[in-house]
Design a protein around this motif. Sequence first.
Motif, PDB file in Angstrom:
ATOM      1  N   ALA A 101      32.188  31.318  11.316  1.00 64.35           N
ATOM      2  CA  ALA A 101      32.886  30.292  12.046  1.00 64.35           C
ATOM      3  C   ALA A 101      31.967  29.009  11.935  1.00 64.35           C
ATOM      4  CB  ALA A 101      33.021  30.839  13.456  1.00 64.35           C
ATOM      5  N   ASN A 102      30.500  29.400  12.156  1.00 66.00           N
ATOM      6  CA  ASN A 102      29.647  28.167  12.147  1.00 66.00           C
ATOM      7  C   ASN A 102      29.650  27.338  10.788  1.00 66.00           C
ATOM      8  OD1 ASN A 102      28.532  30.157  10.815  1.00 66.00           O
ATOM      9  ND2 ASN A 102      26.453  29.563  11.825  1.00 66.00           N
ATOM     10  N   TRP A 103      30.136  27.641   9.677  1.00 65.28           N
ATOM     11  CA  TRP A 103      30.292  26.848   8.819  1.00 65.28           C
ATOM     12  C   TRP A 103      31.641  25.835   8.722  1.00 65.28           C
ATOM     13  CZ3 TRP A 103      29.440  30.916   4.111  1.00 65.28           C
ATOM     14  CH2 TRP A 103      28.164  31.397   4.216  1.00 65.28           C
ATOM     15  N   ILE A 104      32.248  25.961   9.890  1.00 61.15           N
ATOM     16  CA  ILE A 104      33.843  25.246   9.665  1.00 61.15           C
ATOM     17  C   ILE A 104      33.477  24.324  10.840  1.00 61.15           C
ATOM     18  CG2 ILE A 104      36.114  25.607   9.767  1.00 61.15           C
ATOM     19  CD1 ILE A 104      35.077  27.031   7.385  1.00 61.15           C
ATOM     20  N   MET A 105      34.293  23.117  10.730  1.00 63.13           N
ATOM     21  CA  MET A 105      34.276  21.961  11.644  1.00 63.13           C
ATOM     22  C   MET A 105      35.816  21.619  11.736  1.00 63.13           C
ATOM     23  SD  MET A 105      31.716  18.710  12.536  1.00 63.13           S
ATOM     24  CE  MET A 105      30.376  19.830  13.347  1.00 63.13           C
ATOM     25  N   GLU A 106      36.138  21.779  13.113  1.00 65.24           N
ATOM     26  CA  GLU A 106      37.625  21.465  13.258  1.00 65.24           C
ATOM     27  C   GLU A 106      37.862  20.589  14.423  1.00 65.24           C
ATOM     28  OE1 GLU A 106      40.175  25.190  11.356  1.00 65.24           O
ATOM     29  OE2 GLU A 106      41.188  23.900  12.699  1.00 65.24           O
ATOM     30  N   GLY A 107      38.430  19.399  14.563  1.00 65.77           N
ATOM     31  CA  GLY A 107      38.302  18.818  16.070  1.00 65.77           C
ATOM     32  C   GLY A 107      37.234  18.178  16.085  1.00 65.77           C
TER      33      GLY A 107
ATOM     34  N   LYS B   2      20.993  19.169  -9.348  1.00 55.99           N
ATOM     35  CA  LYS B   2      21.990  19.943  -9.031  1.00 55.99           C
ATOM     36  C   LYS B   2      23.483  19.609  -8.697  1.00 55.99           C
ATOM     37  CE  LYS B   2      21.950  24.484  -6.797  1.00 55.99           C
ATOM     38  NZ  LYS B   2      21.263  25.666  -6.079  1.00 55.99           N
ATOM     39  N   THR B   3      24.610  20.228  -9.492  1.00 56.92           N
ATOM     40  CA  THR B   3      25.887  19.400  -8.912  1.00 56.92           C
ATOM     41  C   THR B   3      26.580  20.324  -8.093  1.00 56.92           C
ATOM     42  OG1 THR B   3      25.935  18.756 -11.354  1.00 56.92           O
ATOM     43  CG2 THR B   3      28.065  18.967 -10.028  1.00 56.92           C
ATOM     44  N   VAL B   4      26.942  19.745  -7.099  1.00 56.21           N
ATOM     45  CA  VAL B   4      27.727  20.376  -6.165  1.00 56.21           C
ATOM     46  C   VAL B   4      29.230  19.942  -6.240  1.00 56.21           C
ATOM     47  CG1 VAL B   4      28.070  20.225  -3.510  1.00 56.21           C
ATOM     48  CG2 VAL B   4      26.000  20.121  -4.665  1.00 56.21           C
ATOM     49  N   ARG B   5      29.858  20.778  -6.179  1.00 56.22           N
ATOM     50  CA  ARG B   5      31.450  20.723  -6.354  1.00 56.22           C
ATOM     51  C   ARG B   5      32.252  20.483  -4.903  1.00 56.22           C
ATOM     52  NH1 ARG B   5      34.275  24.283 -10.892  1.00 56.22           N
ATOM     53  NH2 ARG B   5      32.736  25.695  -9.859  1.00 56.22           N
ATOM     54  N   VAL B   6      32.616  19.190  -4.857  1.00 57.78           N
ATOM     55  CA  VAL B   6      33.410  18.963  -3.517  1.00 57.78           C
ATOM     56  C   VAL B   6      34.911  19.014  -3.831  1.00 57.78           C
ATOM     57  CG1 VAL B   6      33.884  17.282  -1.742  1.00 57.78           C
ATOM     58  CG2 VAL B   6      31.388  17.749  -2.780  1.00 57.78           C
ATOM     59  N   ILE B   7      35.648  19.790  -3.031  1.00 60.89           N
ATOM     60  CA  ILE B   7      37.009  20.046  -2.995  1.00 60.89           C
ATOM     61  C   ILE B   7      37.635  19.450  -1.876  1.00 60.89           C
ATOM     62  CG2 ILE B   7      38.905  21.510  -3.514  1.00 60.89           C
ATOM     63  CD1 ILE B   7      36.957  23.358  -5.077  1.00 60.89           C
ATOM     64  N   GLU B  70      23.323  24.617   0.368  1.00 59.39           N
ATOM     65  CA  GLU B  70      22.437  25.707  -0.153  1.00 59.39           C
ATOM     66  C   GLU B  70      22.759  27.024   0.762  1.00 59.39           C
ATOM     67  OE1 GLU B  70      20.779  25.962  -3.063  1.00 59.39           O
ATOM     68  OE2 GLU B  70      20.383  24.004  -3.785  1.00 59.39           O
ATOM     69  N   ASP B  71      22.498  28.271   0.011  1.00 55.38           N
ATOM     70  CA  ASP B  71      22.656  29.305   0.717  1.00 55.38           C
ATOM     71  C   ASP B  71      21.741  29.666   1.893  1.00 55.38           C
ATOM     72  OD1 ASP B  71      24.523  29.960  -1.118  1.00 55.38           O
ATOM     73  OD2 ASP B  71      23.396  31.721  -2.003  1.00 55.38           O
ATOM     74  N   GLY B  72      22.019  29.999   2.961  1.00 52.26           N
ATOM     75  CA  GLY B  72      21.056  30.143   4.153  1.00 52.26           C
ATOM     76  C   GLY B  72      20.627  29.040   4.890  1.00 52.26           C
ATOM     77  N   MET B 107      26.711  27.917  -1.059  1.00 54.75           N
ATOM     78  CA  MET B 107      27.381  27.873  -2.412  1.00 54.75           C
ATOM     79  C   MET B 107      27.773  29.232  -2.950  1.00 54.75           C
ATOM     80  SD  MET B 107      24.494  25.019  -3.975  1.00 54.75           S
ATOM     81  CE  MET B 107      24.376  23.481  -3.095  1.00 54.75           C
ATOM     82  N   THR B 108      26.991  30.243  -2.863  1.00 55.72           N
ATOM     83  CA  THR B 108      27.275  31.409  -3.273  1.00 55.72           C
ATOM     84  C   THR B 108      28.899  31.886  -2.842  1.00 55.72           C
ATOM     85  OG1 THR B 108      25.072  32.296  -3.408  1.00 55.72           O
ATOM     86  CG2 THR B 108      26.830  33.897  -3.550  1.00 55.72           C
ATOM     87  N   GLN B 109      28.987  31.878  -1.537  1.00 51.08           N
ATOM     88  CA  GLN B 109      30.222  32.085  -1.012  1.00 51.08           C
ATOM     89  C   GLN B 109      31.419  31.136  -1.425  1.00 51.08           C
ATOM     90  OE1 GLN B 109      30.850  34.261   1.739  1.00 51.08           O
ATOM     91  NE2 GLN B 109      32.685  33.514   2.773  1.00 51.08           N
ATOM     92  N   ALA B 110      30.989  29.796  -1.701  1.00 54.79           N
ATOM     93  CA  ALA B 110      32.163  28.653  -2.027  1.00 54.79           C
ATOM     94  C   ALA B 110      32.630  29.081  -3.475  1.00 54.79           C
ATOM     95  CB  ALA B 110      31.519  27.380  -1.988  1.00 54.79           C
ATOM     96  N   LYS B 111      31.495  29.701  -4.320  1.00 53.21           N
ATOM     97  CA  LYS B 111      31.848  29.961  -5.651  1.00 53.21           C
ATOM     98  C   LYS B 111      32.635  31.194  -5.544  1.00 53.21           C
ATOM     99  CE  LYS B 111      30.113  31.030 -10.346  1.00 53.21           C
ATOM    100  NZ  LYS B 111      31.066  32.155 -10.311  1.00 53.21           N
ATOM    101  N   ALA B 112      32.456  32.124  -4.956  1.00 56.98           N
ATOM    102  CA  ALA B 112      33.197  33.436  -4.903  1.00 56.98           C
ATOM    103  C   ALA B 112      34.539  32.985  -4.444  1.00 56.98           C
ATOM    104  CB  ALA B 112      32.484  34.461  -3.751  1.00 56.98           C
ATOM    105  N   PHE B 113      34.729  32.083  -3.412  1.00 55.98           N
ATOM    106  CA  PHE B 113      36.168  31.666  -2.997  1.00 55.98           C
ATOM    107  C   PHE B 113      36.845  31.130  -4.373  1.00 55.98           C
ATOM    108  CE2 PHE B 113      39.148  28.524  -1.422  1.00 55.98           C
ATOM    109  CZ  PHE B 113      39.771  29.527  -0.930  1.00 55.98           C
ATOM    110  N   LEU B 114      36.330  30.285  -5.080  1.00 60.02           N
ATOM    111  CA  LEU B 114      36.775  29.782  -6.168  1.00 60.02           C
ATOM    112  C   LEU B 114      37.309  30.829  -7.135  1.00 60.02           C
ATOM    113  CD1 LEU B 114      37.651  26.775  -6.821  1.00 60.02           C
ATOM    114  CD2 LEU B 114      35.455  26.543  -8.168  1.00 60.02           C
ATOM    115  N   ASP B 115      36.376  31.810  -7.332  1.00 57.92           N
ATOM    116  CA  ASP B 115      36.756  32.839  -8.243  1.00 57.92           C
ATOM    117  C   ASP B 115      37.833  33.422  -8.012  1.00 57.92           C
ATOM    118  OD1 ASP B 115      34.450  32.097  -9.844  1.00 57.92           O
ATOM    119  OD2 ASP B 115      33.219  33.621  -8.943  1.00 57.92           O
ATOM    120  N   SER B 116      37.988  33.969  -6.478  1.00 63.56           N
ATOM    121  CA  SER B 116      39.156  34.534  -5.864  1.00 63.56           C
ATOM    122  C   SER B 116      40.491  33.903  -6.043  1.00 63.56           C
ATOM    123  CB  SER B 116      38.813  34.834  -4.386  1.00 63.56           C
ATOM    124  OG  SER B 116      39.807  35.308  -3.811  1.00 63.56           O
ATOM    125  N   MET B 117      40.289  32.603  -5.786  1.00 67.60           N
ATOM    126  CA  MET B 117      41.528  31.608  -6.335  1.00 67.60           C
ATOM    127  C   MET B 117      41.900  31.752  -7.906  1.00 67.60           C
ATOM    128  SD  MET B 117      42.590  30.342  -3.439  1.00 67.60           S
ATOM    129  CE  MET B 117      43.694  28.853  -3.814  1.00 67.60           C
TER     130      MET B 117
END
Lengths: 129, 153
Positions: A101-107, B2-7, B70-72, B107-117
């Motif tokens: 949750a702490n990675w998301i900002m809403e409102g 380092k390139t950061v992909r913003v969606i 960045e992770d963490g 970043m790792t989680q964002a990539k995993a999400f994109l892979d999931s999509m």
Amino acid sequence: MPLYMVSTQSSVPVEKRVELANLIMNVHCGMTGAPETFVNVMFMENVPLNDGISLNVIANVRKGRTGEMNETLRQEQIRKISELIKVPEFQMELSLFEVPANWIMEGGEVLPEPGEEDSCEWLKKGHTA
Amino acid sequence: MKTVRVICNIQEDSIGYNKIKQLESIITSSYQTHFGDDYKLRFFWLSIPYGQSYLAGKVSTASTVQIPVEDGMPDDKRHPFMSEVCAKWMQITHCSKDEIILASSDMTQAKAFLDSMNSRFKKSKSMKTQVKIILSMIGGRVMKGYFNTSVNL
């Protein structure tokens, strides 16, 4: 958050989209206790889905619930969506993607952890987007 | 570098060229101020046709923005950046604070999400579909001046 992304091969009529969005919200809130104002549903059309799949749902949900609870939520969403759109469950894919949750900002505020919604200022004031 | 992909998922036709470019510039500047100059941000704008996104069961006008870090990354660095981006987004687009949803995942989680999509796509058409999206983005850049396409394929 949650954000449910619903992908379909063909276009979904507007009325059906509204019904689906409400159904997904009701199931999610009914099972997790999350406020309705948290639930986002987005539809993506003309997506070439896996063989035999008519509808795919990928949902970002807040991390912090048990694996068992998430699996129950997942199965209930599949069951209810299947009933609504008259598509067999085996033709649907639904996966939950946990996000802290702490990675998301809403409102303008960081989202509260599941179960800590009472501390969320913008929820108390109403959320209207 | 380092390139950061913003969606950025935005409502169709809700933000014009000038504001898009302002957002790209100001978010890049904020990112580099908070996390260092060694990052290049690449923006991808996905437009949502009216009536394809809902909040609390009603048609939503909100934008959903994903800017990985960045992770963490500790909260005391992540959150000030997120607050600044939301404030600047509201300032430029004149939207309300309820109309901007920002995710700054690792970043790792964002990539995993994109892979999931991407795993939604039919296996035999997966590569073709991804190429189609890239071409559509490039076409969008030629037409509008920034990488964009629709959430519909």
